[in-house]
Write a protein that holds these residues in place. Structure first.
Motif, PDB file in Angstrom:
ATOM      1  N   THR A  81       0.654  -1.088   0.004  1.00  0.00           N
ATOM      2  CA  THR A  81       0.119  -0.096   0.283  1.00  0.00           C
ATOM      3  C   THR A  81       1.189   1.184   0.138  1.00  0.00           C
ATOM      4  OG1 THR A  81      -1.940   1.163   0.927  1.00  0.00           O
ATOM      5  CG2 THR A  81      -0.019   0.189   2.459  1.00  0.00           C
ATOM      6  N   SER A  84       0.719   6.071   3.774  1.00  0.00           N
ATOM      7  CA  SER A  84      -0.176   6.376   4.269  1.00  0.00           C
ATOM      8  C   SER A  84      -1.202   5.398   5.420  1.00  0.00           C
ATOM      9  CB  SER A  84      -1.094   7.214   4.095  1.00  0.00           C
ATOM     10  OG  SER A  84      -0.347   8.260   2.996  1.00  0.00           O
ATOM     11  N   HIS A 156      -8.503   3.839  -3.751  1.00  0.00           N
ATOM     12  CA  HIS A 156      -7.903   2.973  -5.252  1.00  0.00           C
ATOM     13  C   HIS A 156      -9.562   2.714  -5.546  1.00  0.00           C
ATOM     14  CE1 HIS A 156      -4.061   1.465  -4.646  1.00  0.00           C
ATOM     15  NE2 HIS A 156      -3.651   2.860  -4.406  1.00  0.00           N
ATOM     16  N   SER A 179      -9.548   9.102  -2.101  1.00  0.00           N
ATOM     17  CA  SER A 179      -8.503  10.227  -2.276  1.00  0.00           C
ATOM     18  C   SER A 179      -8.603  10.568  -3.603  1.00  0.00           C
ATOM     19  CB  SER A 179      -6.771   9.485  -2.294  1.00  0.00           C
ATOM     20  OG  SER A 179      -6.497  10.713  -3.512  1.00  0.00           O
ATOM     21  N   TYR A 312       3.954  -1.416  -4.471  1.00  0.00           N
ATOM     22  CA  TYR A 312       4.208  -0.601  -4.345  1.00  0.00           C
ATOM     23  C   TYR A 312       5.828  -1.021  -2.891  1.00  0.00           C
ATOM     24  CZ  TYR A 312       0.219   2.200  -3.965  1.00  0.00           C
ATOM     25  OH  TYR A 312      -1.018   3.287  -3.870  1.00  0.00           O
TER      26      TYR A 312
HETATM   27  C1  LIG Z   1      -2.698   7.793  -2.840  1.00  0.00           C
HETATM   28  C2  LIG Z   1      -3.322   6.881  -1.646  1.00  0.00           C
HETATM   29  C3  LIG Z   1      -3.413   7.394   0.059  1.00  0.00           C
HETATM   30  C4  LIG Z   1      -2.584   8.864   0.059  1.00  0.00           C
HETATM   31  O1  LIG Z   1      -4.007   9.842  -0.741  1.00  0.00           O
HETATM   32  P1  LIG Z   1      -3.233  10.845  -0.370  1.00  0.00           P
HETATM   33  O2  LIG Z   1      -4.753  11.702  -0.889  1.00  0.00           O
HETATM   34  O3  LIG Z   1      -2.523  11.279  -1.329  1.00  0.00           O
HETATM   35  O4  LIG Z   1      -3.169  11.499   1.017  1.00  0.00           O
HETATM   36  C5  LIG Z   1      -3.679   6.357   0.541  1.00  0.00           C
HETATM   37  N1  LIG Z   1      -4.177   4.911   1.003  1.00  0.00           N
HETATM   38  C6  LIG Z   1      -3.166   4.620  -0.834  1.00  0.00           C
HETATM   39  C7  LIG Z   1      -3.644   2.969  -0.849  1.00  0.00           C
HETATM   40  C8  LIG Z   1      -3.222   5.192  -1.996  1.00  0.00           C
HETATM   41  O5  LIG Z   1      -3.148   5.228  -2.810  1.00  0.00           O
END
Ligand SMILES: *Cc1c(COP(=O)(O)O)cnc(C)c1O
Length: 369
Positions: A81, A84, A156, A179, A312
């Motif tokens: 992942t 975050s 996603h 996101s 990732y």
């Molecule tokens: C992009 C993403 C995030 C973070 O998103 P932001 O809006 O850029 O903070 C969190 N988790 C996953 C799985 C992501 O792909």
């Protein structure tokens, strides 16, 4: 030579006009567009409440805060992942436990989650990798048996479904986080949203989004407010919300095109890729393939005008998490997946000619006919 990246935003004239209209209006932030965008997400997902925020990372953070997660608690997520999904627990002082993936979906494996539950576990953060929902029913059941919260990281997965329910319906979770970063399915430039069916969680999310401030009818004067907990400024602007609202109208069009591209790759490239399960109807965000020599492939693809990406690097192998005790070898399936995965271009503006060109370039690199 035309070059292709793995993902790209899609902005229409209507999207641009929606933003311009807000710029000419009295409210750039804290105005009506944020509420309208939140309502559109509720209408689409079927969730009762939505809190728009300035990123999914902020959304995950306030989701943890709303659950009261803190020092001494443990949160379980996947190593495959973006950072975050794990960092949100660390923001609150909680510990992260990773659980290995299923090799065919690259999603967190419920049997692996079981192995990492302790008396300190408070929440599970399943991530709907590449847009395909995790198998939420057994995850929810396991969570209920151990009295754990479930927060879906659906960064996603807006537009995806699990067993006929929209991701974001929160049928199998306490909260779901989206996101709207430009590479994701719909964008607000930066942005995110948390949805829930729980009024109490909703109230907490609203407070944590805005400094921990509360205003209620019982206060004698309209200028009064009370700060009851330590919150942040994680608000989305009306400019962003207007873009998001306009993009939401295009979500079905995006989903149809994304599925067309996935079908095209499945049919025309006979390469190992993620398997879509019967329970899933995904709005795909990524199309990862597995190649024998990923490093070689990556560099040859770049030379051939394909700027691909790896999703990732397993989060537990990052220096920060290694310093907390994790090491290479801890999650063999995730690490094996990482060694071979690379994401092909997947975004709605790819034409059928583009797809044929991309497939030809990949076949040339891999010397297949
Ligand atoms: C992009 C993403 C995030 C973070 O998103 P932001 O809006 O850029 O903070 C969190 N988790 C996953 C799985 C992501 O792909």
């Amino acid at each position: 030579m035309k070059t292709y990246s793995y993902g790209k935003q899609n902005i229409s004239e209507a999207d641009i006009q929606a933003v311009v209209d807000v710029l000419k209006s009295p409210y750039l932030t804290c105005g009506p567009k944020v509420k309208e965008f939140e309502q559109a997400i509720c209408d689409y997902t079927g969730a009762k409440y939505c809190v728009a925020v300035n990123s999914a990372t902020s959304g995950l953070h306030i989701a943890m805060l709303a659950l009261g997660i803190g020092a001494g608690d443990e949160v379980i997520t996947t190593p495959i992942t973006f950072l975050s999904s794990a960092n949100c627990a660390r923001f609150c002082g909680a510990d992260v436990k990773f659980a290995d993936i299923e090799s065919d979906t690259a999603n967190i494996d419920v049997n692996e989650i079981k192995k990492h539950i302790t008396s300190r576990t408070k929440a599970i953060v399943p991530v709907h990798f590449a847009g395909q929902s995790c198998d939420m029913e057994p995850i929810r059941k396991l969570a209920q048996e151990h009295n754990l919260f479930v927060v879906e990281d659906a960064a996603h997965a807006i537009g995806s479904e699990y067993k006929g329910a929209k991701v974001g319906s929160c049928k199998y979770s306490d909260m779901t986080v989206f996101s709207f970063h430009p590479v994701k399915t719909i964008t607000t430039a930066e942005g995110g949203a948390v949805v829930t069916n729980n009024k109490d969680l909703y109230d907490k999310l609203c407070a944590y989004r805005a400094h921990g401030m509360h205003k209620d009818g019982a206060m004698a004067n309209t200028w009064e407010y009370e700060m009851r907990e330590l919150g942040y400024n994680y608000r989305m602007t009306d400019v962003q919300a207007a873009l998001g609202l306009s993009q939401m109208k295009r979500l079905q069009e995006f989903k149809t095109r994304r599925r067309h591209i996935v079908d095209f790759y499945n049919k025309n490239l006979n390469l190992p890729h993620l398997i879509e399960k019967d329970y899933s109807n995904a709005c795909f965000h990524l199309y990862p393939i597995l190649v024998e020599n990923r490093e070689n492939f990556y560099h040859q693809a770049r030379a051939a005008g394909l700027n691909l990406q790896v999703h990732y690097i397993p989060v537990h192998t990052q220096p920060y998490y290694q310093q907390l005790g994790y090491k290479w070898g801890d999650y063999p399936k995730a690490e094996e997946y990482y060694r071979h995965c690379i994401s092909l271009p997947l975004y709605p503006s790819l034409t059928d000619e583009d797809l044929a060109e991309i497939v030809n370039r990949i076949k040339a690199i891999l010397c297949i006919k």
